[in-house]
Structure formats: structure tokens, C-alpha cells
Design an enzyme around this catalytic site. Structure first.
Site, PDB file in Angstrom:
ATOM      1  N   HIS A  66      38.521  32.021  37.481  1.00 15.18           N
ATOM      2  CA  HIS A  66      38.976  32.178  36.095  1.00 15.18           C
ATOM      3  C   HIS A  66      38.557  30.952  35.272  1.00 15.18           C
ATOM      4  O   HIS A  66      37.983  31.089  34.189  1.00 15.18           O
ATOM      5  CB  HIS A  66      40.503  32.341  36.128  1.00 15.18           C
ATOM      6  CG  HIS A  66      41.193  32.258  34.797  1.00 15.18           C
ATOM      7  ND1 HIS A  66      41.900  33.303  34.272  1.00 15.18           N
ATOM      8  CD2 HIS A  66      41.321  31.245  33.912  1.00 15.18           C
ATOM      9  CE1 HIS A  66      42.419  32.947  33.114  1.00 15.18           C
ATOM     10  NE2 HIS A  66      42.089  31.694  32.874  1.00 15.18           N
ATOM     11  N   GLU A  67      38.810  29.753  35.822  1.00 12.57           N
ATOM     12  CA  GLU A  67      38.473  28.519  35.094  1.00 12.57           C
ATOM     13  C   GLU A  67      36.964  28.402  34.907  1.00 12.57           C
ATOM     14  O   GLU A  67      36.498  27.944  33.867  1.00 12.57           O
ATOM     15  CB  GLU A  67      39.018  27.281  35.818  1.00 12.57           C
ATOM     16  CG  GLU A  67      40.532  27.263  36.032  1.00 12.57           C
ATOM     17  CD  GLU A  67      41.338  27.519  34.769  1.00 12.57           C
ATOM     18  OE1 GLU A  67      40.838  27.212  33.665  1.00 12.57           O
ATOM     19  OE2 GLU A  67      42.453  28.068  34.885  1.00 12.57           O
ATOM     20  N   HIS A  70      35.853  30.245  31.887  1.00  7.85           N
ATOM     21  CA  HIS A  70      35.928  29.438  30.663  1.00  7.85           C
ATOM     22  C   HIS A  70      34.747  28.461  30.603  1.00  7.85           C
ATOM     23  O   HIS A  70      34.061  28.364  29.592  1.00  7.85           O
ATOM     24  CB  HIS A  70      37.211  28.599  30.650  1.00  7.85           C
ATOM     25  CG  HIS A  70      38.476  29.386  30.522  1.00  7.85           C
ATOM     26  ND1 HIS A  70      38.673  30.298  29.529  1.00  7.85           N
ATOM     27  CD2 HIS A  70      39.628  29.369  31.245  1.00  7.85           C
ATOM     28  CE1 HIS A  70      39.889  30.821  29.648  1.00  7.85           C
ATOM     29  NE2 HIS A  70      40.486  30.271  30.693  1.00  7.85           N
ATOM     30  N   ASP A 172      45.845  31.086  27.458  1.00  9.82           N
ATOM     31  CA  ASP A 172      44.705  31.828  26.910  1.00  9.82           C
ATOM     32  C   ASP A 172      45.101  32.799  25.793  1.00  9.82           C
ATOM     33  O   ASP A 172      44.457  32.859  24.757  1.00  9.82           O
ATOM     34  CB  ASP A 172      43.996  32.587  28.029  1.00  9.82           C
ATOM     35  CG  ASP A 172      43.376  31.634  29.030  1.00  9.82           C
ATOM     36  OD1 ASP A 172      43.143  30.469  28.652  1.00  9.82           O
ATOM     37  OD2 ASP A 172      43.127  32.037  30.173  1.00  9.82           O
TER      38      ASP A 172
HETATM   39 ZN   LIG Z   1      42.441  30.527  31.252  1.00 11.91          ZN
END
Ligand SMILES: [Zn+2]
Length: 378
Positions: A66-67, A70, A172
């Protein structure tokens, strides 16, 4: 979640991917210890506990992906990520800066939860295919276990997807809310609204977590509450500093000495009223680097009093121009964690920029805005 902050102390580096270093914070051990403790006091077998720890590991691999969602999206917009840190309450992709362009912030933020949606989708498809194969008769041994793991991966990623989309700024969902709002209104107003919604959710998390025996949720609530405030302050500051140049804020009186001077000479000047940081000058008064008071005192205690200053390990923060925008300079001040930035004009040192200069400038500006102009002026 994506944020801008210095690397947390007490973090151990795991590996580096695409120039982004991944850290794990020491408090992660508490999480593993807590799970082991719960398992042992619940009378579980070692294998069962190991299985639970493996599931936690799976969740954090998904958090890490997930990171990276980004971070890699940020790279597409030319924004570097200094590091990614894994904490028991989740991960933080530490961006060099968050673009003020709402569309870029939107895509960088959305990329994280989307990764979890994709993982959940893949797990779902595999489960579906396995489900079909189950119809065809005998299962080989252990297939159920694998189905369970896949179900777990599906469930965990759907949870990560939905939880992160809650509009609890700076999570988020809150960032997405801010970016969508800033497409219609000034960014500071959008941030204030998103931060207020975020605090509302944060209090909800704390109350719900405490009354339902979910300490981690309560912890996340506390974290969000304070992070929302500091982010809102940062944006207020950026708004106040818009259009301001480095030369309006820089300090023109600063402590400098030739690099050829000795540690003892510098210590004498420090005692006579030196600054916190010493700017070293080379031949022709050219800027050489910065020596902090701590480094100076350390050199003294290491018995290097007769050594030249430029022989010590000094920092070389990048220089800025007097006409540079303060906001941009301030970002690199934060990003590099330098004590100050030298301001050069025609490669001559004319001033220094420190975080305190900004605070003072904002204080003065705030005070002036409260003073009413005298009658007759416009
Ligand atoms: Zn996030």
C-alpha cells in the site's frame, strides 16, 4: 498513509527498493510480543501462535505494498519518498513534499488503497477458481488451509481498503477529501475542513476503541487527532508564507569563522556569545559548510582542540538564493534535516535561513495584522 516527517528514531532499516529505504519501528516488537503473550495465556500451541504471527506478517506485507503504491505514484509526479516506516498501527510513506496541485495529491493518495483493492481482487479470483475446482471432487490435503489464508488476505485487504478511505485526515480518505475540496476552494480552507472531520473521526476511534477493547484503534485515533492538527498548522503557515522570498526572512547576522581556525578558537568565540551553528568559510570568504554546536563540543571532548575546523566532519546543506520562495526553501530545510540553509548571492554568503526565522516572521506578521493602520493611510 503518506506524510512528511523526519525518519522516526528507533527504526531499523530492512531493505531499499527503487531508492526508497524501508524501516521498521522498534514498537513493532511490542505488537509481536503482545500477540505471543495473548496466545500463550490463551493456552495456544506454539504452531498456532506462529501461524498468527505469520498472518500479522501477511497484513504488514500488504501495508507495505500500500505504501509503495503512494511512493511509486509520487515518483511519477517527480516527488521522491525518503523512506517508508512500518509501525504497529500501520505504515507511513515519508514523502519529500506533498504536491499542492490537488489532482496530484488525489492520485498519490488513492494509489495506496487501490493496491489493497487489487490484492483483494486477485485473492477473490483465486478463491473463486479454487472453489470451482473443489466441485470436481476430492481435495488434496491442506487445500482448505490455503483457502483460509486466501480468504484472510481478501478480508484483510478489503478492511485496509475501506479503513483507509474513512475521511479521517491525515489518513488517505481525509487527504482525498482535502484534494477534492481544494479543487473548489483555497487549500487552507479545504485543509481546515478535512482536519475538523478528521478530529471528529479520531475521537470516534478513541471512544469506540476504548469501549470495545480495541486498544490499537484507540491509539490510531490519538495519532490522527494530533497529526490532523499539525498538518493544518503546516498548511496555514504555507499560506501565510506564500509570495514571501528568502531574503525577507533570512538572518543576516550569523556566526561564521574561517575553516582554517582551530576548534579552540571556535570554542572561545562560542563562550563569548556564539550561535548554535557555525558557518565555515573557505578562502575568499566562500561558503564551506556548517558545524553545529554539538559537533564542536564533541570535538573538544575528543581532545581535538588544536585541530582545524574544516578537518572535522561538517554538514554541507544546499544553498538557496535570496529570491527563492520561502515555502520551497523551508521544504528542503525540513527534508534534509539541516540546522540551517546558507543564502548565497553571486556565490557570496549573505545570510542564513533557519526554521526559527519563519516562526519569528509569522509572529511579527501576525502582530502587524492586528495593528490597525493609522487614520488617513490607506
Ligand atoms: Zn495510505
Amino acid at each position: 498513509m503518506a506524510a512528511q516527517a523526519p525518519t522516526l528514531r528507533g527504526s531499523a532499516a530492512l531493505f531499499t527498493f527503487r531508492g526508497i529505504r524501508v524501516y521498521v519501528h522498534w514498537t513493532f516488537l511490542i505488537l509481536l510480543g503482545y500477540i505471543t503473550y495473548l496466545g500463550l495465556s490463551g493456552g495456544k500451541t506454539g504452531v498456532a501462535i506462529l501461524g498468527e504471527l505469520a498472518l500479522v506478517l501477511i497484513v504488514f506485507i500488504c501495508v507495505l505494498m500500500h505504501e509503495f503504491g503512494h511512493a511509486l505514484m509520487a515518483q511519477r509526479f517527480g516527488v521522491q519518498t525518503k523512506d517508508i516506516t512500518l509501525l504497529p498501527i500501520g505504515g507511513i510513506a515519508n514523502l519529500e513534499r506533498m504536491p499542492e496541485e490537488p489532482r496530484q495529491e488525489f492520485w498519490i493518495t488513492v494509489a495506496g488503497p487501490l493496491v489493497n483493492l487489487v490484492i483483494a481482487g486477485v485473492a477473490f479470483i483465486v478463491i473463486a477458481i479454487m472453489g470451482v475446482s473443489m466441485l470436481f471432487g476430492d481435495l488434496f490435503l491442506g487445500a482448505t488451509t490455503w483457502t483460509n489464508v486466501l480468504l484472510f488476505i481478501f478480508g484483510a485487504n478489503m478492511m485496509l481498503f475501506l479503513f483507509n478511505l474513512l475521511p479521517a485526515f491525515p489518513m488517505d480518505g481525509g487527504r482525498i477529501l482535502r484534494s477534492v475540496l481544494s479543487m473548489r476552494m483555497p487549500r487552507d480552507k479545504a485543509t481546515r475542513i478535512a482536519a475538523a472531520v478528521g478530529r471528529f473521526f479520531a475521537i470516534g476511534f478513541v471512544v469506540f476503541g476504548l469501549f470495545n477493547g480495541q486498544p490499537f484503534l484507540a491509539l490510531i485515533g490519538v495519532f490522527i487527532f494530533f497529526a490532523a492538527g499539525s498538518e493544518a498548522r503546516m498548511v496555514d503557515q504555507q499560506t501565510a508564507l506564500r509570495g514571501i522570498q528568502v531574503k525577507d526572512v533570512m538572518r543576516t547576522r550569523f556566526w561564521s569563522m574561517p575553516g582554517s581556525a582551530t576548534v579552540q578558537q571556535a570554542v572561545d568565540e562560542l563562550l563569548a556569545g556564539g550561535d548554535r551553528d557555525l558557518v565555515l568559510l573557505g578562502p575568499d570568504q566562500a561558503y564551506q559548510g556548517v558545524l553545529t554546536r554539538r559537533d564542536l563540543v564533541k570535538a573538544l571532548s575528543d581532545g581535538k582542540s588544536s585541530e582545524r575546523l574544516d578537518a572535522l566532519p561538517f554538514a554541507t546543506p544546499p544553498s538557496v538564493l535570496p529570491e527563492d520562495a520561502v515555502n520551497k526553501a523551508y521544504q528542503s530545510l525540513l527534508a534534509g534535516q539541516f540546522p540551517l540553509l546558507p543564502v548565497l548571492q553571486d556565490s557570496r554568503l549573505i545570510g542564513v535561513l533557519e526554521p526559527e526565522n519563519l516562526t519569528e516572521f509569522l509572529l511579527v506578521k501576525g502582530a502587524l495584522s492586528e495593528v490597525r493602520p493609522p487614520a488617513g493611510s490607506n
